[in-house]
Each structure stands twice: as C-alpha cells, then as structure tokens.
Motif scaffolding. Sequence first.
Motif, PDB file in Angstrom:
ATOM      1  N   PRO A   1       0.208   4.448  14.098  1.00  0.00           N
ATOM      2  CA  PRO A   1       0.311   3.446  15.161  1.00  0.00           C
ATOM      3  C   PRO A   1       0.594   2.036  14.639  1.00  0.00           C
ATOM      4  N   VAL A   2       1.635   1.887  13.828  1.00  0.00           N
ATOM      5  CA  VAL A   2       2.014   0.570  13.330  1.00  0.00           C
ATOM      6  C   VAL A   2       3.523   0.410  13.441  1.00  0.00           C
ATOM      7  N   MET A   3       3.974  -0.827  13.456  1.00  0.00           N
ATOM      8  CA  MET A   3       5.402  -1.116  13.481  1.00  0.00           C
ATOM      9  C   MET A   3       6.036  -0.667  12.164  1.00  0.00           C
ATOM     10  N   THR A   4       7.262  -0.144  12.235  1.00  0.00           N
ATOM     11  CA  THR A   4       7.973   0.265  11.023  1.00  0.00           C
ATOM     12  C   THR A   4       9.185  -0.621  10.801  1.00  0.00           C
ATOM     13  N   LEU A   5       9.582  -0.689   9.541  1.00  0.00           N
ATOM     14  CA  LEU A   5      10.715  -1.503   9.138  1.00  0.00           C
ATOM     15  C   LEU A   5      11.466  -0.732   8.060  1.00  0.00           C
TER      16      LEU A   5
ATOM     17  N   VAL B   1       0.864  -1.174   0.000  1.00  0.00           N
ATOM     18  CA  VAL B   1       0.000   0.000   0.000  1.00  0.00           C
ATOM     19  C   VAL B   1       0.905   1.229   0.000  1.00  0.00           C
ATOM     20  N   PRO B   2       1.087   1.889  -1.147  1.00  0.00           N
ATOM     21  CA  PRO B   2       1.983   3.048  -1.182  1.00  0.00           C
ATOM     22  C   PRO B   2       1.363   4.264  -0.494  1.00  0.00           C
ATOM     23  N   ILE B   3       2.143   4.907   0.373  1.00  0.00           N
ATOM     24  CA  ILE B   3       1.715   6.114   1.074  1.00  0.00           C
ATOM     25  C   ILE B   3       2.766   7.175   0.812  1.00  0.00           C
ATOM     26  N   ASP B   4       2.367   8.269   0.187  1.00  0.00           N
ATOM     27  CA  ASP B   4       3.320   9.321  -0.174  1.00  0.00           C
ATOM     28  C   ASP B   4       3.852  10.001   1.084  1.00  0.00           C
ATOM     29  N   PRO B   5       5.189  10.082   1.259  1.00  0.00           N
ATOM     30  CA  PRO B   5       5.752  10.756   2.434  1.00  0.00           C
ATOM     31  C   PRO B   5       5.347  12.217   2.538  1.00  0.00           C
ATOM     32  N   ASP B   6       4.964  12.837   1.417  1.00  0.00           N
ATOM     33  CA  ASP B   6       4.594  14.249   1.423  1.00  0.00           C
ATOM     34  C   ASP B   6       3.126  14.480   1.754  1.00  0.00           C
ATOM     35  N   TYR B   7       2.351  13.422   1.903  1.00  0.00           N
ATOM     36  CA  TYR B   7       0.949  13.603   2.273  1.00  0.00           C
ATOM     37  C   TYR B   7       0.857  14.203   3.679  1.00  0.00           C
ATOM     38  N   PRO B   8      -0.190  14.986   3.961  1.00  0.00           N
ATOM     39  CA  PRO B   8      -0.393  15.473   5.333  1.00  0.00           C
ATOM     40  C   PRO B   8      -0.623  14.307   6.281  1.00  0.00           C
ATOM     41  N   ASP B   9      -0.291  14.500   7.561  1.00  0.00           N
ATOM     42  CA  ASP B   9      -0.377  13.416   8.546  1.00  0.00           C
ATOM     43  C   ASP B   9      -1.771  12.805   8.607  1.00  0.00           C
ATOM     44  N   GLN B  10      -2.796  13.656   8.480  1.00  0.00           N
ATOM     45  CA  GLN B  10      -4.165  13.142   8.559  1.00  0.00           C
ATOM     46  C   GLN B  10      -4.447  12.161   7.423  1.00  0.00           C
ATOM     47  N   ARG B  11      -3.928  12.468   6.243  1.00  0.00           N
ATOM     48  CA  ARG B  11      -4.122  11.579   5.089  1.00  0.00           C
ATOM     49  C   ARG B  11      -3.370  10.270   5.302  1.00  0.00           C
ATOM     50  N   LYS B  12      -2.144  10.358   5.792  1.00  0.00           N
ATOM     51  CA  LYS B  12      -1.367   9.146   6.048  1.00  0.00           C
ATOM     52  C   LYS B  12      -2.090   8.246   7.048  1.00  0.00           C
ATOM     53  N   SER B  13      -2.598   8.859   8.119  1.00  0.00           N
ATOM     54  CA  SER B  13      -3.285   8.077   9.153  1.00  0.00           C
ATOM     55  C   SER B  13      -4.522   7.393   8.583  1.00  0.00           C
ATOM     56  N   PHE B  14      -5.269   8.105   7.735  1.00  0.00           N
ATOM     57  CA  PHE B  14      -6.466   7.509   7.141  1.00  0.00           C
ATOM     58  C   PHE B  14      -6.094   6.314   6.274  1.00  0.00           C
ATOM     59  N   LEU B  15      -5.081   6.465   5.411  1.00  0.00           N
ATOM     60  CA  LEU B  15      -4.706   5.369   4.511  1.00  0.00           C
ATOM     61  C   LEU B  15      -4.220   4.156   5.289  1.00  0.00           C
ATOM     62  N   ALA B  16      -3.437   4.402   6.342  1.00  0.00           N
ATOM     63  CA  ALA B  16      -2.934   3.289   7.142  1.00  0.00           C
ATOM     64  C   ALA B  16      -4.079   2.545   7.820  1.00  0.00           C
ATOM     65  N   ALA B  17      -5.028   3.305   8.375  1.00  0.00           N
ATOM     66  CA  ALA B  17      -6.149   2.681   9.084  1.00  0.00           C
ATOM     67  C   ALA B  17      -7.114   2.009   8.116  1.00  0.00           C
TER      68      ALA B  17
ATOM     69  N   GLY C   1      -5.666  -1.141   6.662  1.00  0.00           N
ATOM     70  CA  GLY C   1      -5.364  -2.177   7.632  1.00  0.00           C
ATOM     71  C   GLY C   1      -3.964  -2.739   7.491  1.00  0.00           C
ATOM     72  N   ILE C   2      -2.981  -1.875   7.236  1.00  0.00           N
ATOM     73  CA  ILE C   2      -1.622  -2.373   7.051  1.00  0.00           C
ATOM     74  C   ILE C   2      -1.105  -3.011   8.344  1.00  0.00           C
ATOM     75  N   LYS C   3      -0.321  -4.059   8.173  1.00  0.00           N
ATOM     76  CA  LYS C   3       0.229  -4.788   9.322  1.00  0.00           C
ATOM     77  C   LYS C   3       1.562  -4.198   9.759  1.00  0.00           C
ATOM     78  N   ILE C   4       2.282  -3.597   8.825  1.00  0.00           N
ATOM     79  CA  ILE C   4       3.583  -3.008   9.097  1.00  0.00           C
ATOM     80  C   ILE C   4       3.839  -1.934   8.053  1.00  0.00           C
ATOM     81  N   LEU C   5       4.726  -1.000   8.353  1.00  0.00           N
ATOM     82  CA  LEU C   5       5.026   0.107   7.443  1.00  0.00           C
ATOM     83  C   LEU C   5       6.518   0.115   7.142  1.00  0.00           C
ATOM     84  N   ILE C   6       6.878  -0.016   5.873  1.00  0.00           N
ATOM     85  CA  ILE C   6       8.280   0.071   5.455  1.00  0.00           C
ATOM     86  C   ILE C   6       8.597   1.538   5.186  1.00  0.00           C
ATOM     87  N   VAL C   7       9.683   2.027   5.809  1.00  0.00           N
ATOM     88  CA  VAL C   7      10.042   3.435   5.710  1.00  0.00           C
ATOM     89  C   VAL C   7      11.500   3.572   5.271  1.00  0.00           C
TER      90      VAL C   7
END
Length: 609
Positions: free
Chosen positions: A128-132, A92-108, A111-117
């Motif tokens: 609120p997810v584990m990062t890798l 699930v690609p999430i643009d680093p430049d998106y506002p925090d509210q948008r990132k939180s919505f996409l993650a929730a 239903g991502i299990k982990i976030l690669i950063v």
Amino acid sequence: MNADVQSARNDAPKLIPHLLEQHAWVTPHACATEDAQRALTYAELAAEAEHMAARLAEVGVLPGDRVGVMMRHSVDLLVAILGVLRAGAAYVPIDPDYPDQRKSFLAADSGIKILIVDGAQGTPTSLPVMTLAPDRGRLPPRPGAPAAAPDDLACVIYTSGSTGAPKGVMITHLGLANLAAAASAEFNMGPDDRYLMLAAAAFSASLEELFPPLVQGGTSVFPTDRVALSPVEALLDFLTAHDVTLLEMQTAHWHLLVHHLVDTGGALPPSLRLVVVGGDRAMPEAVEHWNRFRLPLVHVYGPTETTATASYWSVPPGQAPKDGVLSIGDAIAGTRMFVVDERLELVPADAEGELLIGGDSLARGYLGRPDVTAERFVADRYSGIPGARLYRTGDRVRRLPDGRLQFLGRGDQQVKVRGYRVEPGEIEAALGRHPSVRQALVTTGRDASGERRLIGYVTADRDTVSVGELRSFLADELPAHLIPSALIRLDDFPLTTHRKIDHALLPQPPKCRPDLPTEFVPPTGEIEWRVAAAAAELLGLDEIGVLDNLLDLGGDSLFMLRLISWIRTHLGISLGFREVFDAYSVRGVAALADARADVTAVGKPGSGR
C-alpha cells in the motif's frame, strides 16, 4: 566535540554521493556501470541519479525518509540506489522474489514513503505505497540540493530475527563510505577494474560490491540474471566474456568453483585477478586446492551491524595455509575489534572470548527496536572516545600470535547457512503458525557434501500435515534461504529428565525415501536412471522416485547446482539453474537433458538427423 574525534572525522572517507560527483567531474567519460542492455559513463550515471533524486523530491521524499527499492539486478538498480542517497534519504532493499507476506512486512516495518520498482509498468505488488519506476532521465546537479552528513541514515538492511520477525539494521553514510574505502584499498582497486555484481541487493554482501568501484572509478558489471550464474560453468563463461577482474563469492558457491576446477582440470579466466570469499567457514580441502590456481584470495568477515565487513585477510597466490584454516584477519581501517569475556572484560592475547566491534562502520542499531539495540550495542569502554559503542557479535574468537583473529564458533543459537545469517527462532515461529503444528524446532546439520543445512522438526498428529504442505506454507512466509532442506514430523519431542528437548535424541534425516504424497515410480531409460542415481547420492538417500518433488526431498538451491554440475560433467549437457529448479523432479530434469542432448546431436556431423 572531542579533538581526537574531530580529527578522525576530518580524515573520514568521502561519502558515496561525493565520490560519484567527483568522478563525474574528473573522469566523465569513463565507464561506471553496465548490463546487457546498456552502459553508463560516470557523467551519465551521476545525471541519472540526480534525476531520480529530483523525482523523489517532487513526490515529497525528504532527507531522512526511507525509500523502498524492489528491482532486478541491473544498471537501473544502481541508479535508483544512488538517487535515493543523493536525495538524502535511505534505501530499503526488498527482494522481488520474496513472498508477498515478507514484502508487506518489510514495507510496513521500515515505514517506506515510496517504492521504486522495475520498468514503466512497475512490479505487480499489493504493497500500500506509491511506486515509482526509473525513466532514465538526466539532470545536472541541483543547486541547493540537500547533502548527506556522515551520521545520516543511508540504508536499512534486514536480517533474520530471533523473535520471529526480521530486524532492520540502520547503516549510516559514514559506514558505507568506510566500507567502500577499505574494500578499494584491500582489493587494490583501480579505474580498469571490472567488478561483478553478484549479491542480491537485500543481502548485506551487496554493499561490498555496489560502492567500492566508485572509490577509484572502476566499473560495476551487472549480469542480466545473477541467479543464472549460479552454475559454475555459466559463471566462468560470463567472467571470460565480460573481462571481469574482481569477484566476490559466498563460501558454499566458492566450494563449488574449486571442486569444478579440480575435477575438470579447468582454469580461471585470464582477466580475473582476485577472488573474495566469505559468509561461512571455508572447507580446508578447498583452501588447500586453491594454491594450485595461483590467484590471490581475500577472506572477508563481518556482520550486517558493522556494514557487512569488519576484517580482511589477504592470502597471497599459492600461500594458503597448509592446514586449510582461514583466519578472519585484521580490522579494516576505521574499525576497532576487542575480544572480551562474559563480563565484557578484555581477555589475554591468546584466550577465547566474544568479539566486539566498533568504529566508523558501526550501524546505528535496529530500526524501531530500542530494546534489542540496547542489548547488542553496548558502551565502548576501551577506545576512550566519548559516546562510542560496540556491537556484541556473539562470535567466539581468539587472537593468533601474529595478531590475526581466528573464528571459533557462536555463543548463541544463531547460525550461518549458505552465507546467510539465520536465527532459528524466526523459522520456528513461522512453522508454529501452521494450525497443525504443536511445537517446532530448527537445528543445523551437514548435507552429503559437508555443507551446513537447516533441519526443521515439528510435532503434529500423523496424517494432519505433510512435508510438502509445510514447505508450501513456509514458502508463503519466508525467503527461500530460510526454508529447511529437511523437515521431520514427530509425535512428540524427546525430552531430558529436566523436561527440555533432548537434541541428542532428535532423529537425523533418514537415508530411506520419506513418505510422500506421490507414489514411488522407478526410472526408465538410461538418462532417467543416471539422473535419479546422481540425485539420490547428492541428497544422501538410498533411492528416489522419478516423480518425487526434489524440494520435498531436501533439494535446495545448492543441491540443484551440484546436480547441474554432475549432468555437465557426466552427460556433457549444460542446463540452466532456473529451468532445473522449475522442473522439480528427476523425470522433469531428465527430459530437459534428453531434449538438450537431441538438439546437440542434430548439430553434429554424421548424426543422421
């Protein structure tokens, strides 16, 4: 399973993980991908992707799980995506430049299990997810590792939603494989091709860049900062320096390229053999000009729901149509396209109707939205394949005498702006969340150069909210491409006799300088005067103050690119996109130009400095 369906499945293109494994075995030392920091052979790319897949499995990611990917453009991004696919999960690609509210919505919502950063330190995030983070380790293929099936979920790409929230489009492994095979064939790709990775990973156009090079063992080329290539001069310099052979562009960006080459008498880099363009209607003038460059042009069409691409039209060198109108071409392999009336019955060959698309590239539907999925994905009554579905695009088309399709417009409120699919309802919902706004309406218009732009109208009491406040409010909620370039406050909306908003009576953005919190300050000095005059003309305004916020005046990213081009052409000074965007005012931009002019002058013989 139906025999025809089984036969088609046997002939299906190879899935992406299999393509990577194949080239790692057959051409292990061929260059697979590169960025400014490093390059990987196919063997190395496969080993790093395998290592990422193993790490995901170690932290509990199972086949079918969704994994967020929030990374800058780089080789590491490709490794992460291929690692997720190799693990049998969906990215699930999430643009680093998106506002925090948008990132939180996409993650929730996904239903991502982990976030690669990015990087060892990770990307600061409140999600609120584990990062890798990729550690660039390498592993040989794991025996017994899960293998993806064609119908398994491969990725979830979010698009604008009419109800106020974005929708996640569920794309399958077969969809990715079909797109990669079709693009590779249409672009006549080979192992010597070098394809520029220009699209953001969160945008469906990236699917047509990331995966086709894997079909024939080509090289994907990642710029250090893809946004830095927005100015045409920077793009051309990069293409030349890195021997890029294939380039895909959004239509508005392609317009800038064509106008730059025409205005300067410039030439395309010798390595470039093909340009792909899509996302919006091409201006006939630009199409006619393209003939002089003697380079093939591929016009691409397709919604995210059909894995970004449904049809191509290849225009041979110097043979662009004289009327300047590009058709959307013919269906790609493994894809079916039908033109129907309002009853979903097929229309005669030359009649207008809605375009329905099905086949191997068709998405599963919308994640967690069975109601909208049922509305847009309908039974396929025409192919004879049991259980087959078609996506209702909402696009109005007609079939030309030669069999190609011509795009005529939309049948609903959805619009395309700067290559992005936009549902005005999503922006209206965001504006409506501001406490001072009573009603909101978003439409489209044309800017001074003829490109489509978003115009937002709100009803609010005078002096309760400014344009700048609304723009800042939206910036905290929406990606930049969804923020209207013009925002207009009204006491009330004009109404028809039936008490509906009268669109014909809505005021157009004024040519006079709007009310701003900053006092009008006229330019001083030659560079300020020239930059101010150019900026005003590009914005379609009579005049602007040198301290005015260019964003509040409607200066979106495309305006910034035109201003950069004007400065390069008329002042002989090259400025970067990010520095101009951050300068935000005429005085700030003029100061950058002045400083750059001084630096240039120091290096000139006889400058006296």
